[in-house]
Design a protein around this motif. Structure first.
Motif, PDB file in Angstrom:
ATOM      1  N   UNK A 222     -15.378 -41.135  10.762  1.00  0.00           N
ATOM      2  CA  UNK A 222     -15.630 -41.947   9.575  1.00  0.00           C
ATOM      3  C   UNK A 222     -17.075 -42.419   9.429  1.00  0.00           C
ATOM      4  N   UNK A 223     -17.921 -42.112  10.384  1.00  0.00           N
ATOM      5  CA  UNK A 223     -19.347 -42.441  10.269  1.00  0.00           C
ATOM      6  C   UNK A 223     -20.142 -41.384  11.010  1.00  0.00           C
ATOM      7  N   UNK A 224     -21.284 -41.034  10.483  1.00  0.00           N
ATOM      8  CA  UNK A 224     -22.076 -39.951  11.073  1.00  0.00           C
ATOM      9  C   UNK A 224     -22.512 -40.259  12.505  1.00  0.00           C
ATOM     10  N   UNK A 225     -22.654 -41.539  12.845  1.00  0.00           N
ATOM     11  CA  UNK A 225     -23.101 -41.921  14.187  1.00  0.00           C
ATOM     12  C   UNK A 225     -21.950 -42.269  15.128  1.00  0.00           C
ATOM     13  N   UNK A 226     -20.735 -42.105  14.655  1.00  0.00           N
ATOM     14  CA  UNK A 226     -19.586 -42.462  15.495  1.00  0.00           C
ATOM     15  C   UNK A 226     -19.385 -41.445  16.613  1.00  0.00           C
ATOM     16  N   UNK A 227     -18.949 -41.932  17.767  1.00  0.00           N
ATOM     17  CA  UNK A 227     -18.597 -41.065  18.886  1.00  0.00           C
ATOM     18  C   UNK A 227     -17.101 -40.784  18.929  1.00  0.00           C
ATOM     19  N   UNK A 228     -16.360 -41.388  17.994  1.00  0.00           N
ATOM     20  CA  UNK A 228     -14.897 -41.341  18.056  1.00  0.00           C
ATOM     21  C   UNK A 228     -14.294 -40.737  16.791  1.00  0.00           C
ATOM     22  N   UNK A 229     -13.574 -39.621  16.925  1.00  0.00           N
ATOM     23  CA  UNK A 229     -12.705 -39.181  15.835  1.00  0.00           C
ATOM     24  C   UNK A 229     -11.341 -39.855  15.993  1.00  0.00           C
ATOM     25  N   UNK A 230     -10.618 -40.012  14.900  1.00  0.00           N
ATOM     26  CA  UNK A 230      -9.314 -40.662  14.958  1.00  0.00           C
ATOM     27  C   UNK A 230      -8.257 -39.817  14.263  1.00  0.00           C
ATOM     28  N   UNK A 231      -7.026 -40.008  14.709  1.00  0.00           N
ATOM     29  CA  UNK A 231      -5.885 -39.438  14.000  1.00  0.00           C
ATOM     30  C   UNK A 231      -5.586 -40.331  12.804  1.00  0.00           C
TER      31      UNK A 231
ATOM     32  N   UNK B  50     -16.112 -46.010   3.933  1.00  0.00           N
ATOM     33  CA  UNK B  50     -17.076 -46.976   3.389  1.00  0.00           C
ATOM     34  C   UNK B  50     -17.006 -48.330   4.086  1.00  0.00           C
ATOM     35  N   UNK B  51     -15.903 -48.619   4.770  1.00  0.00           N
ATOM     36  CA  UNK B  51     -15.786 -49.896   5.479  1.00  0.00           C
ATOM     37  C   UNK B  51     -15.742 -49.679   6.993  1.00  0.00           C
ATOM     38  N   UNK B  52     -16.405 -48.595   7.443  1.00  0.00           N
ATOM     39  CA  UNK B  52     -16.395 -48.253   8.871  1.00  0.00           C
ATOM     40  C   UNK B  52     -17.806 -48.178   9.448  1.00  0.00           C
ATOM     41  N   UNK B  53     -18.685 -49.045   8.958  1.00  0.00           N
ATOM     42  CA  UNK B  53     -20.073 -48.988   9.413  1.00  0.00           C
ATOM     43  C   UNK B  53     -20.509 -50.243  10.161  1.00  0.00           C
ATOM     44  N   UNK B  54     -19.552 -51.066  10.602  1.00  0.00           N
ATOM     45  CA  UNK B  54     -19.923 -52.254  11.352  1.00  0.00           C
ATOM     46  C   UNK B  54     -20.353 -51.849  12.763  1.00  0.00           C
ATOM     47  N   UNK B  55     -21.464 -52.416  13.221  1.00  0.00           N
ATOM     48  CA  UNK B  55     -22.045 -52.004  14.496  1.00  0.00           C
ATOM     49  C   UNK B  55     -21.180 -52.385  15.703  1.00  0.00           C
ATOM     50  N   UNK B  56     -20.250 -53.310  15.529  1.00  0.00           N
ATOM     51  CA  UNK B  56     -19.391 -53.688  16.650  1.00  0.00           C
ATOM     52  C   UNK B  56     -18.507 -52.520  17.094  1.00  0.00           C
ATOM     53  N   UNK B  57     -18.145 -51.631  16.175  1.00  0.00           N
ATOM     54  CA  UNK B  57     -17.376 -50.423  16.498  1.00  0.00           C
ATOM     55  C   UNK B  57     -17.621 -49.442  15.360  1.00  0.00           C
ATOM     56  N   UNK B  58     -18.772 -48.812  15.392  1.00  0.00           N
ATOM     57  CA  UNK B  58     -19.164 -47.966  14.275  1.00  0.00           C
ATOM     58  C   UNK B  58     -18.219 -46.767  14.160  1.00  0.00           C
ATOM     59  N   UNK B  59     -17.768 -46.515  12.950  1.00  0.00           N
ATOM     60  CA  UNK B  59     -16.827 -45.434  12.708  1.00  0.00           C
ATOM     61  C   UNK B  59     -15.377 -45.856  12.734  1.00  0.00           C
ATOM     62  N   UNK B  60     -15.124 -47.158  12.963  1.00  0.00           N
ATOM     63  CA  UNK B  60     -13.757 -47.684  12.958  1.00  0.00           C
ATOM     64  C   UNK B  60     -13.662 -48.713  11.841  1.00  0.00           C
ATOM     65  N   UNK B  61     -12.632 -48.642  10.999  1.00  0.00           N
ATOM     66  CA  UNK B  61     -12.554 -49.564   9.859  1.00  0.00           C
ATOM     67  C   UNK B  61     -12.596 -51.026  10.286  1.00  0.00           C
ATOM     68  N   UNK B  62     -13.523 -51.778   9.690  1.00  0.00           N
ATOM     69  CA  UNK B  62     -13.669 -53.167  10.104  1.00  0.00           C
ATOM     70  C   UNK B  62     -12.443 -53.981   9.716  1.00  0.00           C
ATOM     71  N   UNK B  63     -11.706 -53.537   8.707  1.00  0.00           N
ATOM     72  CA  UNK B  63     -10.482 -54.230   8.338  1.00  0.00           C
ATOM     73  C   UNK B  63      -9.466 -54.238   9.466  1.00  0.00           C
ATOM     74  N   UNK B  64      -9.406 -53.147  10.242  1.00  0.00           N
ATOM     75  CA  UNK B  64      -8.489 -53.102  11.389  1.00  0.00           C
ATOM     76  C   UNK B  64      -8.978 -53.990  12.525  1.00  0.00           C
ATOM     77  N   UNK B  65     -10.294 -54.111  12.670  1.00  0.00           N
ATOM     78  CA  UNK B  65     -10.841 -55.038  13.670  1.00  0.00           C
ATOM     79  C   UNK B  65     -10.479 -56.468  13.285  1.00  0.00           C
ATOM     80  N   UNK B  66     -10.662 -56.783  12.002  1.00  0.00           N
ATOM     81  CA  UNK B  66     -10.402 -58.133  11.508  1.00  0.00           C
ATOM     82  C   UNK B  66      -8.928 -58.502  11.636  1.00  0.00           C
TER      83      UNK B  66
END
Length: 381
Positions: free
Chosen positions: A278-287, A315-331
């Motif tokens: 979900x982000x070009x700099x992410x190290x993690x792909x997800x199912x 578009x909501x997966x660019x937070x630096x705390x976990x880049x490439x993971x939707x911040x809504x799921x973190x929240x």
């Protein structure tokens, strides 16, 4: 002079065993088949798609749950549970307007003989606020035989009684999520649950089907994002690692998604699987699962709709705390998580509610039957 050869350490030998059996990824591979009601697709390079940037992002609703046991014995347990939901639109978080931001409830499970003189786990739910009751599953879903294979431990061992509290929380994710869709989301919005769309416990299919039905009636897309993926390929590789390896070559500096890979139409798993970076700099792909009845329309209309869904998530997966993971799921994970400080205070409050005789003659001996290992851990410290 003979050289002295040092014996390899067990840890080094362990590493060498893994290294000696590493495999090269193969293009001509697919997911390992686990049932008749599924279709697996060979991994191919032309099934990668760049995730585009879109202007009209969809509103997204995220739901997650948390549970923590308060008291555990062999024949009863009490847990504190929480299920939360949050909305994200135009990079802003919004609390639900018509339903609670989160619900909290106690689950109490007992093991007793039922009317037929057979052992049964019976769980009752006790909401901390009266208004939370409508978001909880009916009690008929929370009665299980200890020999029900869907709740047993691996290799057929009887389930731990505290697991029934976690099942109650999981069922409540479906019931709260169904109300969330009904009251907070509208046509073309996206519902995201933490985890896949797969169900596993007796009765869970009925609760999931209610949520799916609400999604179809309201035109809301039902999806699930998994942080982990254990699906192997038919050649014994990690499926998501294989796809990610190819994606890193096809789109090294871009966000991408992969589809099709696996479609499941079983009653317990109605999912069309995607893999997403979900982000070009992410190290993690997800199912990423989408309810399969909804992706059937994608096949008729082309790729635009699936791109819109995945682009909105990206578009909501660019937070630096976990880049490439939707911040809504973190929240929503933060909202649903039960902190240790809350847990300890709840334990104290709970134990103080028992009268002295009951506590000393009934509760305390049962707690001691389970907590000797915890005491030993404290001694070790």
């Amino acid at each position: 002079m003979n050289e002295i050869r040092l014996k390899e350490t067990p840890l080094k030998e362990c590493i060498q065993f893994i290294e000696a059996n590493k495999k090269e990824f193969s293009d001509k591979d697919s997911a390992m088949k686990s049932g008749e009601d599924e279709k697996n697709y060979e991994v191919k390079r032309d099934r990668f798609f760049e995730i585009p940037r879109i202007e009209n992002e969809r509103k997204i609703g995220f739901v997650d749950g948390g549970t923590a046991p308060l008291i555990i014995s062999a024949d009863f347990s009490i847990s504190l549970n929480r299920v939360a939901g949050i909305l994200q639109e135009h990079n802003r978080f919004l609390s639900p307007k018509k339903i609670p931001l989160y619900i909290e409830f106690y689950s109490a499970t007992i093991l007793r003989l039922n009317e037929e003189k057979k052992l049964e786990f019976i769980t009752r739910l006790f909401p901390r606020e009266e208004e939370y009751q409508e978001f909880l599953p009916e009690e008929r879903f929370l009665r299980f035989s200890p020999y029900d294979i869907t709740i047993q431990e691996r290799r057929g061992f009887l389930p731990r009684i505290e697991n029934l509290g976690a099942i109650a929380m999981r069922f409540s994710e479906w019931t709260y999520g169904s109300k969330f869709i009904e009251n907070e989301l509208t046509e073309n919005d996206i519902f995201v649950r933490d985890g896949s769309l797969q169900t596993g416990y007796t009765g869970e299919i009925e609760l999931a089907d209610k949520l799916y039905s609400n999604g179809l009636q309201n035109g809301v897309y039902i999806t699930g994002l998994s942080k982990t993926c254990r699906i192997p390929t038919k050649k014994g590789d990690s499926l998501i690692s294989l796809v990610n390896s190819m994606g890193s070559k096809e789109y090294p500096d871009q966000a991408w998604y992969y589809h099709p890979i696996k479609k499941v139409t079983r009653a317990d798993n109605k999912a069309d699987l995607f893999f997403v970076k979900l982000h070009k700099d992410s190290l993690y792909p997800f199912r990423f699962d989408i309810f399969i009845e909804q992706t059937k329309d994608f096949e008729k209309e082309g790729k635009d709709e699936e791109k819109a869904l995945i682009s909105s998530l990206a578009s909501c997966s660019d937070d630096l705390s976990f880049i490439g993971y939707p911040y809504g799921l973190i929240k929503v994970d933060q909202l649903a998580r039960i902190p240790n400080r809350d847990l300890e205070s709840q334990k104290v409050q709970l134990l103080s509610e028992f009268n002295k005789d009951t506590y000393e003659s009934y509760i305390l001996p049962r707690i001691r039957s389970m907590n000797a290992h915890d005491l030993l851990n404290k001694i070790r410290k």
